[in-house]
Enzyme design. Structure first.
Site, PDB file in Angstrom:
ATOM      1  N   TYR A 192      -3.118  -1.997   2.292  1.00 15.22           N
ATOM      2  CA  TYR A 192      -3.828  -1.456   0.961  1.00 15.22           C
ATOM      3  C   TYR A 192      -3.232  -1.660  -0.465  1.00 15.22           C
ATOM      4  O   TYR A 192      -3.317  -0.936  -1.394  1.00 15.22           O
ATOM      5  CB  TYR A 192      -4.260  -0.092   0.890  1.00 15.22           C
ATOM      6  CG  TYR A 192      -5.479   0.210   1.822  1.00 15.22           C
ATOM      7  CD1 TYR A 192      -5.079   0.049   3.453  1.00 15.22           C
ATOM      8  CD2 TYR A 192      -6.981   0.493   1.608  1.00 15.22           C
ATOM      9  CE1 TYR A 192      -6.241   0.188   4.302  1.00 15.22           C
ATOM     10  CE2 TYR A 192      -7.702   0.524   2.570  1.00 15.22           C
ATOM     11  CZ  TYR A 192      -7.622   0.351   4.023  1.00 15.22           C
ATOM     12  OH  TYR A 192      -8.702   0.517   4.756  1.00 15.22           O
TER      13      TYR A 192
ATOM     14  N   ASN B 128     -10.687  -6.717   4.494  1.00 14.89           N
ATOM     15  CA  ASN B 128     -11.196  -7.087   2.955  1.00 14.89           C
ATOM     16  C   ASN B 128      -9.891  -6.743   2.280  1.00 14.89           C
ATOM     17  O   ASN B 128      -9.885  -7.619   1.210  1.00 14.89           O
ATOM     18  CB  ASN B 128     -12.259  -6.439   2.506  1.00 14.89           C
ATOM     19  CG  ASN B 128     -12.474  -5.016   2.769  1.00 14.89           C
ATOM     20  OD1 ASN B 128     -12.252  -4.567   4.154  1.00 14.89           O
ATOM     21  ND2 ASN B 128     -12.404  -4.302   1.637  1.00 14.89           N
TER      22      ASN B 128
ATOM     23  N   HIS C 193     -20.290   1.115   3.570  1.00 14.90           N
ATOM     24  CA  HIS C 193     -20.252  -0.060   4.087  1.00 14.90           C
ATOM     25  C   HIS C 193     -21.500  -0.518   4.972  1.00 14.90           C
ATOM     26  O   HIS C 193     -21.331  -1.283   5.812  1.00 14.90           O
ATOM     27  CB  HIS C 193     -18.870  -0.546   4.785  1.00 14.90           C
ATOM     28  CG  HIS C 193     -17.638  -0.440   3.907  1.00 14.90           C
ATOM     29  ND1 HIS C 193     -17.506  -0.950   2.799  1.00 14.90           N
ATOM     30  CD2 HIS C 193     -16.594   0.598   4.170  1.00 14.90           C
ATOM     31  CE1 HIS C 193     -16.431  -0.557   2.114  1.00 14.90           C
ATOM     32  NE2 HIS C 193     -15.818   0.528   3.259  1.00 14.90           N
TER      33      HIS C 193
ATOM     34  N   HIS D  83     -14.005   4.337   7.319  1.00 20.04           N
ATOM     35  CA  HIS D  83     -13.114   5.065   7.379  1.00 20.04           C
ATOM     36  C   HIS D  83     -13.521   6.470   8.294  1.00 20.04           C
ATOM     37  O   HIS D  83     -13.230   7.573   7.740  1.00 20.04           O
ATOM     38  CB  HIS D  83     -12.227   5.656   6.340  1.00 20.04           C
ATOM     39  CG  HIS D  83     -11.640   4.410   5.448  1.00 20.04           C
ATOM     40  ND1 HIS D  83     -11.441   4.332   4.408  1.00 20.04           N
ATOM     41  CD2 HIS D  83     -11.544   2.921   6.013  1.00 20.04           C
ATOM     42  CE1 HIS D  83     -10.954   3.135   3.856  1.00 20.04           C
ATOM     43  NE2 HIS D  83     -11.010   2.459   4.946  1.00 20.04           N
TER      44      HIS D  83
HETATM   45 FE   LIG Z   1     -11.957  -2.709   4.849  1.00 22.93          FE
END
Ligand SMILES: [Fe+2]
Length: 467
Positions: free
Chosen positions: A200, A234, A329, A358
């Site tokens: 991240y 991503n 998402h 998550h």
């Molecule tokens: Fe992701």
């Protein structure tokens, strides 16, 4: 104000109860966990945290991590970073801790990202390893030497037990640290299937790549000792044209090598490995997957190569889930599902692990492949040849938990809970595997969700032979 009470006439009570039970049962969805957690903000650990400590000594190797180096587990890729100077890319290794009598020479690379310049990133493949054998290895030859060890997977075979840990969307928050510690305290995992989104770093200004380094140091305590099988998410894309960074996946590609060539892939984002009795296919949610794309052609050729008489368990990893009932998402994996799902059913994939959301969710065995543009059959239906879809993007990064779910729970969703955790996929033999999900609030012996998996290929064969 008086409390409103609804009194049911006595003779109607049992009838009403039956009706209400009917209403409850008429919803086909599974269980939405009622576990109540303390909701706290997820915060990254500060740079001076002990888990990010730079190992002492001149040019000491740091961020050490390993992954399987070939198809069948007789090679390992050892990776590490040196900061002061390139130093040696050599790995010394052997089965005797005090006599590392084998050596292999690797290479180093480095990259620039905006105003950041990486250390010297070394990758060294050691080959011709014996199966199921503990190896010791040393890196940093010539300066500060650090030693580690790993055990190679057993020789590929249909009844070989093997146990995978499942971790996704880890990041480097206090919760990430709890998840990793929890996984480490679970003694069963022999390798980690990591379903994408590593550091991240891209959540920081200019994608501060220092956070790639801290993440590498954070996971070393596990990733240096057992292979982590990498999936790109991503947060690995790092495409930022505003600051001149136009090469997607630049930090990820430099830092995390995978054995893609050994499975005939042309890029490190889709590939396969065999471990024990499992054939693991890694797919790329953020590389082209449409018809005629390299990934499509590779997967089309890969599925027929899976030999269930040698590797009965067929596992697929991807980042964006196909079946997800959280309002995060939602349907991002849909276009890939439409293209590939019929293959998953045809080749009887046992289980698909994804991240990105998550939270935690497990599906029933469903497929949604009957639709053509005129028949209107566009709902998931129970399908014994279909995989179970598990979303395990719940390791605890700084973005926090996905807590908002679609209601009512869709019929394909068997269990869902918005908590941080990890999972274990414990293959017993060709027919049985025991799967458990462990939320962080419990001890590692507690499974908040569990399921016996019956192998899709061998179950069918057994059923036929019983007839
Ligand atoms: Fe992701």
């Amino acid at each position: 104000m008086g409390r409103w009470r609804w009194r049911v006439p006595r003779p109607l009570g049992p009838l009403l109860a039956l009706v209400l039970m009917g209403i409850v049962n008429s919803c086909d969805g599974g269980l939405t966990s009622s576990f109540v957690r303390k909701v706290e903000k997820t915060i990254d650990m500060p740079l001076d945290s002990d888990v990010f400590r730079v190992p002492p000594g001149y040019n000491a190797p740091q961020q050490v991590h390993i992954t399987q180096g070939d198809q069948d587990g007789t090679a390992m890729i050892i990776s590490w970073v040196t900061e002061d100077e390139p130093g040696s890319s050599k790995v010394l290794y052997g089965t005797d801790e005090d006599k590392l009598d084998l050596s292999a020479e690797g290479k180093y690379t480095r990259y620039k990202f905006y105003n950041y310049t990486s250390g010297y990133i070394h990758h060294c493949e050691i080959k011709n390893l014996k199966h199921d054998t503990k190896y010791y290895y040393a890196v940093g030859i010539g300066h500060t030497v650090r030693k580690f060890w790993f055990t190679t997977p057993p020789e590929v075979g249909p009844d070989v037990p093997y146990t995978f840990g499942l971790i996704g969307d880890l990041g480097q928050s206090y919760d990430s640290n709890i998840t990793l510690t929890h996984y480490e305290s679970n003694p069963r995992g022999q390798a980690v299937l990591f379903v994408g989104d590593l550091s991240y770093a891209d959540n920081y200004p200019f994608h501060d790549n220092v956070r790639w380094d801290t993440w590498g140091r954070f996971v070393e305590r596990s990733a240096a000792y057992q292979p982590w099988i990498w999936t790109a998410g991503n947060h690995e894309i790092d495409y930022v044209p505003d600051i001149g960074e136009t090469v997607p996946f630049k930090p990820y590609r430099h830092r995390y090598h995978v054995p893609y060539k050994s499975s005939g892939s042309i890029a490190p984002f889709w590939y396969s490995v065999k471990m024990g009795s499992a054939h693991v296919i890694v797919l790329a949610s953020y590389s082209a997957y449409g018809k005629y794309s390299p990934q499509y052609k590779w997967l089309e050729a890969e599925f027929p190569k899976v030999d269930r008489s040698k590797t009965p368990w067929l596992i697929v990893l991807m980042h964006a889930p196909w079946y997800n009932s959280y309002n995060y998402h939602y349907m991002e994996g849909e276009s890939m599902r439409v293209i590939y799902e019929s293959w998953f059913v045809k080749y009887k994939v046992d289980v698909v692990f994804a991240g990105h959301v998550h939270a935690y969710e497990r599906s029933y065995r469903v497929s949604n492949i009957a639709y053509n543009i005129v028949n209107g059959k566009c709902e998931p239906v129970p399908d014994e040849s279909a995989p179970v879809y598990i979303t395990i993007g719940d390791a605890g990064n700084l973005e926090g938990l996905a807590t908002n779910m679609t209601e009512p729970q869709p019929s394909y969703s068997a269990f869902r809970e918005s908590s941080f955790g990890h999972a274990i996929f414990d293959i017993k033999n060709r027919t049985h595997a025991y799967y458990t999900w462990h939320r962080n609030q419990d001890g590692n012996a507690v499974a908040a969700d569990s399921m016996w998996f019956y192998n899709r290929y061998w179950k069918a064969a057994e059923e036929i032979s019983d007839m």
